[in-house]
Every structure is written in C-alpha cells, then in structure tokens.
Scaffold this motif. Structure first.
Motif, mmCIF file in Angstrom:
data_model
loop_
_atom_site.group_PDB
_atom_site.id
_atom_site.type_symbol
_atom_site.label_atom_id
_atom_site.label_comp_id
_atom_site.label_asym_id
_atom_site.label_seq_id
_atom_site.Cartn_x
_atom_site.Cartn_y
_atom_site.Cartn_z
ATOM 1 N N ASN A 121 -0.159 -8.259 4.303
ATOM 2 C CA ASN A 121 -1.075 -8.133 5.436
ATOM 3 C C ASN A 121 -1.886 -6.841 5.270
ATOM 4 O O ASN A 121 -1.312 -5.751 5.264
ATOM 5 C CB ASN A 121 -0.279 -8.093 6.742
ATOM 6 N N PRO A 122 -3.211 -6.940 5.132
ATOM 7 C CA PRO A 122 -4.008 -5.726 4.871
ATOM 8 C C PRO A 122 -4.028 -4.754 6.037
ATOM 9 O O PRO A 122 -4.382 -3.584 5.856
ATOM 10 C CB PRO A 122 -5.414 -6.290 4.591
ATOM 11 N N ARG A 123 -3.630 -5.192 7.235
ATOM 12 C CA ARG A 123 -3.693 -4.331 8.426
ATOM 13 C C ARG A 123 -2.369 -3.643 8.735
ATOM 14 O O ARG A 123 -2.285 -2.873 9.686
ATOM 15 C CB ARG A 123 -4.136 -5.153 9.629
ATOM 16 N N MET A 124 -1.333 -3.941 7.955
ATOM 17 C CA MET A 124 -0.019 -3.359 8.208
ATOM 18 C C MET A 124 0.396 -2.433 7.061
ATOM 19 O O MET A 124 0.145 -2.720 5.901
ATOM 20 C CB MET A 124 1.043 -4.464 8.361
ATOM 21 N N ALA A 128 6.159 -1.363 7.538
ATOM 22 C CA ALA A 128 6.242 -2.380 8.592
ATOM 23 C C ALA A 128 6.442 -3.775 7.990
ATOM 24 O O ALA A 128 7.189 -4.601 8.534
ATOM 25 C CB ALA A 128 4.979 -2.337 9.439
ATOM 26 N N GLN A 129 5.795 -4.040 6.872
ATOM 27 C CA GLN A 129 5.922 -5.366 6.254
ATOM 28 C C GLN A 129 7.316 -5.565 5.670
ATOM 29 O O GLN A 129 7.878 -6.670 5.739
ATOM 30 C CB GLN A 129 4.845 -5.534 5.184
ATOM 31 N N LEU A 130 7.896 -4.509 5.121
ATOM 32 C CA LEU A 130 9.258 -4.615 4.606
ATOM 33 C C LEU A 130 10.263 -4.777 5.737
ATOM 34 O O LEU A 130 11.239 -5.529 5.606
ATOM 35 C CB LEU A 130 9.593 -3.391 3.756
ATOM 36 N N ARG A 131 10.037 -4.094 6.855
ATOM 37 C CA ARG A 131 10.943 -4.245 8.000
ATOM 38 C C ARG A 131 10.930 -5.680 8.510
ATOM 39 O O ARG A 131 11.962 -6.227 8.896
ATOM 40 C CB ARG A 131 10.563 -3.274 9.121
ATOM 41 N N GLY A 164 4.111 4.616 3.667
ATOM 42 C CA GLY A 164 3.048 4.952 4.621
ATOM 43 C C GLY A 164 1.690 4.401 4.261
ATOM 44 O O GLY A 164 0.727 4.580 5.008
ATOM 45 N N ALA A 165 1.588 3.718 3.122
ATOM 46 C CA ALA A 165 0.294 3.238 2.642
ATOM 47 C C ALA A 165 -0.007 1.831 3.133
ATOM 48 O O ALA A 165 0.892 1.061 3.510
ATOM 49 C CB ALA A 165 0.262 3.265 1.119
ATOM 50 N N PHE A 166 -1.307 1.481 3.109
ATOM 51 C CA PHE A 166 -1.755 0.109 3.299
ATOM 52 C C PHE A 166 -1.901 -0.538 1.917
ATOM 53 O O PHE A 166 -2.066 0.174 0.910
ATOM 54 C CB PHE A 166 -3.094 0.077 4.034
ATOM 55 N N PRO A 167 -1.862 -1.866 1.833
ATOM 56 C CA PRO A 167 -1.936 -2.524 0.520
ATOM 57 C C PRO A 167 -3.138 -2.109 -0.320
ATOM 58 O O PRO A 167 -3.014 -1.963 -1.543
ATOM 59 C CB PRO A 167 -1.981 -4.011 0.878
ATOM 60 N N HIS A 168 -4.310 -1.904 0.307
ATOM 61 C CA HIS A 168 -5.499 -1.581 -0.477
ATOM 62 C C HIS A 168 -5.420 -0.194 -1.112
ATOM 63 O O HIS A 168 -6.212 0.133 -2.002
ATOM 64 C CB HIS A 168 -6.761 -1.690 0.396
ATOM 65 N N GLU A 169 -4.468 0.621 -0.678
ATOM 66 C CA GLU A 169 -4.310 1.955 -1.242
ATOM 67 C C GLU A 169 -3.364 1.975 -2.450
ATOM 68 O O GLU A 169 -3.147 3.024 -3.045
ATOM 69 C CB GLU A 169 -3.794 2.910 -0.168
ATOM 70 N N LEU A 174 1.764 -2.050 -8.162
ATOM 71 C CA LEU A 174 2.601 -1.541 -7.082
ATOM 72 C C LEU A 174 2.707 -2.561 -5.955
ATOM 73 O O LEU A 174 3.786 -2.758 -5.373
ATOM 74 C CB LEU A 174 2.046 -0.218 -6.557
ATOM 75 N N ASN A 175 1.605 -3.219 -5.626
ATOM 76 C CA ASN A 175 1.650 -4.250 -4.582
ATOM 77 C C ASN A 175 2.602 -5.377 -4.975
ATOM 78 O O ASN A 175 3.339 -5.898 -4.137
ATOM 79 C CB ASN A 175 0.247 -4.812 -4.330
ATOM 80 N N GLN A 176 2.596 -5.764 -6.261
ATOM 81 C CA GLN A 176 3.497 -6.830 -6.679
ATOM 82 C C GLN A 176 4.953 -6.374 -6.610
ATOM 83 O O GLN A 176 5.842 -7.166 -6.281
ATOM 84 C CB GLN A 176 3.138 -7.320 -8.082
#
Length: 557
Positions: A121-124, A128-131, A164-169, A174-176
């Motif tokens: 989710n690009p907004r999270m 938060a996404q792992l939780r 603390g980062a967003f996916p686009h950062e 790393l995202n994978q």
C-alpha cells in the motif's frame, strides 16, 4: 546484509524436512459462468515437501499462476475451482466452508507476487503493513518486536529506517524483501512465489532468490516457485512441473527434465532460452564517412529526489564517454539506478544533460536549427520496455503507425501512407488484417511488434531499445530478438540496447558497456567481457546470471 547472514525467526515449525506440506490432486479451474464448458486448468497434480522447492514453469496462459492462486485461495471472482483436492499442512480443504478454508490458508500459506510495488500500500508505512500481516490478537508490544524481527530475518540491516519508510522510498529489492517478510508473518508451512524476481535486476534477483533458499532451509518451508524463466527454475528448484494449455505436460527432478526433456513443449522452452540462441552475426559494411554515428562526451546528469529524510541529490550520469559507429550494436547493462536509461533518454532527446555533449554524425545536438533537429528526431527512434503501456489503447494499429508517418513525411499521399503501413506490418511479421485491431486485441508479443514497426516508420538509422523483451515469455522473447537481429542486418541499423539480461545482450550485441553509479566501469567485445570480466562489479553480474552453472539435483530428503 547478505542472504547468508539471515537469522531464523524465533519460532520454527516441528514439521520434519521431507514431509508433504502441500498436495494437489486433479485440480480443475474454470470460469464462473453457467455456460462455461472447458476448464482453464485441468487434471493438475503435484506435491511440495517441507524444505524442498518445486517449480511451475510455462508461458503466459499456461495456467501456472491460476494453479498457484487456486492453492492459495486467491482466485479472482470470475474464476472458480471446479474439482480436485488441495491439502495444506495436513488438512484437506475440500468440503470446508469458505470461512474455515480461508482461516487455514491464512495461517499456513504465504504468497509473494511478481511486482513488489503493487503488493504494498503506497499510503502506509512499512511497519503498519507488517503489523497488519500478523495474526489477530497480537499485542502492541509483541507486534513491535515481531515486526522488527521479520525485517531482520529477511536481511534488511537498517530496521528503524525501513519500518518508518513508505514503499516508494525503498528500492525494488528492499520492497520485495518486505513482501517476503509479510508472507512469513504467520509462520506458514508453504511459501508460494509467483514470478518474484521478474521486475528486478539480475544481481538483486539473485539476492532475493538466495534469501528464499535460506529461509526454506532454516524454516523448513515448502516453496512453490512459479516462473517462465528456465534459468531461475534450473538454479532454484528440486522438482519441476511444466505447464501448457492448463495441463502439466512433464514432471520430474529439475536436473533430469532440463537435461533430457521428453515433451516437445519443454524442448521448445529450452530452445528459446536466450543463452541457447546463436548470437547474431552481422557483417560490417563500409562506411563512407569515418565520423561516428553517435558520440557522447563528458555527459553528466543529476536529479533532486525526495525521501524520508528530506531532499537528496542523485547523480545519474557522472562523466560518461561513448562512441557508436554506424551498424554497431552496443548493449548497455547495469542495475537500476546505474544511469543506462538516463543516458538513452538524453540521446533520444527526452532528457537534457547538465553538462557534456551529444553529437550525431559529427554535429552537436545543441544549437541545431529546426531542419537538423527534425532530421535527428526521424533518424533516432525508441522502443519501450512495456508493450502494454507504450501504445495508445484508443488507436488502432494502423492509426498508431500512420501517426509518425504523417508527422515526418507530409509529402506522402493517403494511399502512400496506407501502403507504408502494410509494408511495416509485413516487415515485423504481422498480418495486414491487424490494421484495424486495438492494442487490447493483441498479445504482448504482437504489441511489441507494433512498437517496433512504429519505431521503423520514419526510416531511422539508430534504434534505442530499453528492455524491449523483459516483459515477454521466453518463446515470444526469442522471436522478437530474432526479428531485431534480422532488421539490423537488412537495414544496417545501429542499436543501443538496454538490458539487465546479459544472455539477451550476448545474443544481439557484439559490444558491451557496463554502467554503475552513473559511470562506465567496463566496456569491450561482449564475448570477451562475459568470458573474462575485469571489473569486480561485472564479475558479480556474470555470476548472478540464472542457470549459468550446471544444475545438479539436491540430495533427496
């Protein structure tokens, strides 16, 4: 942190290595429509054992992804399971009510999809996404510790910054890794990886696959690896099932199947692997002018990017010099961020350099008058990576090909333009009946042929191809590469070919330029560079090529 330093999660399952964690028997998948007749997937049977990796290989439309989605309970609404049995972690899902089946699958199956950007989710923020992926009822304190542990377990060293980062950062690699951490959050018995590295560079791809191997061994995971890449399957699986038209046509230990395939379809896939294609040989033609067709001198380009810590300056190109002769084919290779696409965009005029000079046929592009610039734009054309987004969905094939002709050749009559469109379709081996089709009515390979025809419309002498086959299946990829080779011979075209696939570059390009961090770290004849790389970075790229080493069967459980 490398895959070798990944530490195990706190809890490991008691399932001994070798026990089946996934059994599929006579699986059938079809359209959820009253008048649907033939199933899309039929009679599919296989099993995955703890600590083992099983490959599903085949081209688009073979049914491999639908099979994986059916196992995971993630089929789209228009598709349903029509028959067969799926048993996960010792429990048969056949006959369970949907809620119980979902609960069991959620606890026992983790899924890693192809595009990590689309999976997050690009907004999270990552934390938060792992939780969200943790089991229900996990306390806040436990969640904080568990999320940090998951990030460490997938080999991400800077835990605090990543959470603390967003996916686009984050980078694609790393995202994978984050997606893999989410898949492991509930300690599954089975990990389904559906084309998990297709969108990644070769060295990042190797790191992610190393990580999956490490976790499989440490956590006794059963891995179902779905891919169209024979090299990845050869390197990373114990057993393989080859799918075509919704059925498994060949199965067995990976080494045996790939060494001595019994089915014609398997032999076709292997023959289409770029590393098995005979490299293109183009006899050099005499050039009446000794001036290079393209020369790049001292090219520099930097961008200001925003991140979680504010703005930063990213140097895309740092003093690049390159000379390209008429009729030459040069491969540009390097990881994402190496500068290869920025260099290509500057050459074609889509970007401006901060400093340095680009000369075409001896004339610097800066300061051109309008007539000179028009000629340059006609003679330098671009083939884009994605055949799905690079064509206007509202235009027919004929309209797509007419557009550059009508701009560049205003002297042509309507009849002459129509004849030229037919000639272009012939040249890229598409039926003339495709004139009135829209992109949605074409396959990926057919769309890419239209993109090549569009690039040829203005009679260019220099083609810049940016990953033109990376989104295509092996056999389609082979046909497009053969088409590009034939067009080069017939038209005496010059190619600047961007790719992260060294096998593809080896097939099409006699010369190779390796970029890293905006600088050229190695260049020379392709065969020589790949056989005896002098730069440590080039050696790492060569060693990361999937299927480079001969596959040997792992010890049986």
């Amino acid at each position: 942190m490398t895959a070798q330093t990944v530490r195990p999660l706190v809890t490991t399952r008691p399932t001994p290595t070798g026990d089946p964690v996934l059994r599929v028997r006579d699986l059938a998948v079809g359209l959820d429509e009253p008048d649907a007749r033939e199933p899309i997937v039929a009679g599919v049977s296989f099993e995955v054992r703890a600590g083992r990796s099983v490959g599903l290989v085949g081209e688009s439309g073979s049914g491999k992804t639908l099979t994986a989605l059916a196992v995971a309970g993630l089929l789209p609404s228009a598709v349903r399971v029509d028959g067969g049995r799926v048993e996960v972690a010792g429990r048969d899902l056949t006959g369970l009510d949907p809620r119980a089946a979902r609960a069991h699958l959620s606890a026992t199956v983790g899924v890693v999809f192809q595009n990590p950007t689309a999976s997050l989710n690009p907004r999270m923020r990552i934390a938060a996404q792992l939780r969200e992926a943790l089991p229900a009822g996990t306390s806040r304190r436990e969640a904080r510790a568990r999320v940090a542990e998951l990030v460490r377990a997938v080999g991400i060293p800077d835990v605090h910054k990543t959470l603390g980062a967003f996916p686009h950062e984050l980078s694609g690699g790393l995202n994978q890794r984050v997606v893999i951490a989410m898949a492991l959050a509930r300690e599954p018995a089975v990990l389904i990886a559906d084309e998990p590295t297709t969108a990644l560079d070769v060295s990042v791809q190797a790191q992610v696959l190393d990580l999956v191997d490490e976790l499989r061994e440490r956590l006794h995971l059963g891995v179902l690896l779905v891919s169209h890449d024979i090299g990845v399957i050869a390197d990373r699986t114990d057993d393989v099932h080859v799918m075509s038209a919704g059925r498994i046509v060949e199965s067995g230990p990976t080494g045996e199947v790939l060494r001595d395939p019994a089915h014609e379809y398997t032999r076709t896939l292997l023959a289409a692997t770029p590393s098995r294609l005979e490299p293109v040989r183009v006899a050099p033609r005499e050039d009446p002018t000794p001036v290079p067709q393209l020369r790049v001198e001292g090219l520099r380009r930097a961008f200001t990017v925003r991140g979680g810590t504010g703005r930063a300056r990213h140097v895309a190109l740092d003093g690049v010099d390159l000379t390209v002769a008429r009729g030459q084919a040069i491969g540009l290779v390097g990881e994402s961020g190496s500068g290869k696409t920025t260099l290509a965009r500057i050459v074609v005029g889509l970007e401006r350099p901060d400093s340095g000079v680009v000369s075409y046929q001896g004339t610097p592009l800066t300061g051109h008058d309008r007539a000179q610039r028009r000629r340059w734009r006609q003679e330098v054309q671009y083939i884009f990576q994605d055949p799905y987004s690079s064509l206007d969905p509202r235009l027919t094939v004929a309209q797509t090909l007419r557009e550059p002709l009508e701009i560049a050749r205003r002297d042509l009559s309507r009849r002459a333009v129509a004849a030229r469109v037919d000639s272009l379709l012939d040249e890229v081996e598409l039926p003339r009946s495709f004139r009135d089709r829209h992109p949605a009515e074409l396959s990926g390979g057919q769309r890419q042929r239209v993109g090549i025809a569009r690039a040829l419309a203005t009679e260019p002498s220099l083609i810049i191809a940016d990953e033109p086959v990376s989104a295509l299946d092996l056999s389609v990829q082979a046909r497009i590469l053969q088409l590009l080779g034939r067009l080069r011979r017939e038209r005496n075209l010059t190619y600047l070919f961007i790719s992260h696939d060294l096998a593809v570059v080896r097939y099409l390009c006699e010369d190779l330029v390796v970029l890293r961090g905006g600088q050229i770290v190695e260049q020379g004849r392709t065969a020589e560079v790949l056989a005896r790389p002098t730069s440590p970075y080039t050696r790492a790229l060569v060693e990361a090529i999937p299927g480079r080493s001969h596959h040997t069967d792992r010890d049986a459980p």
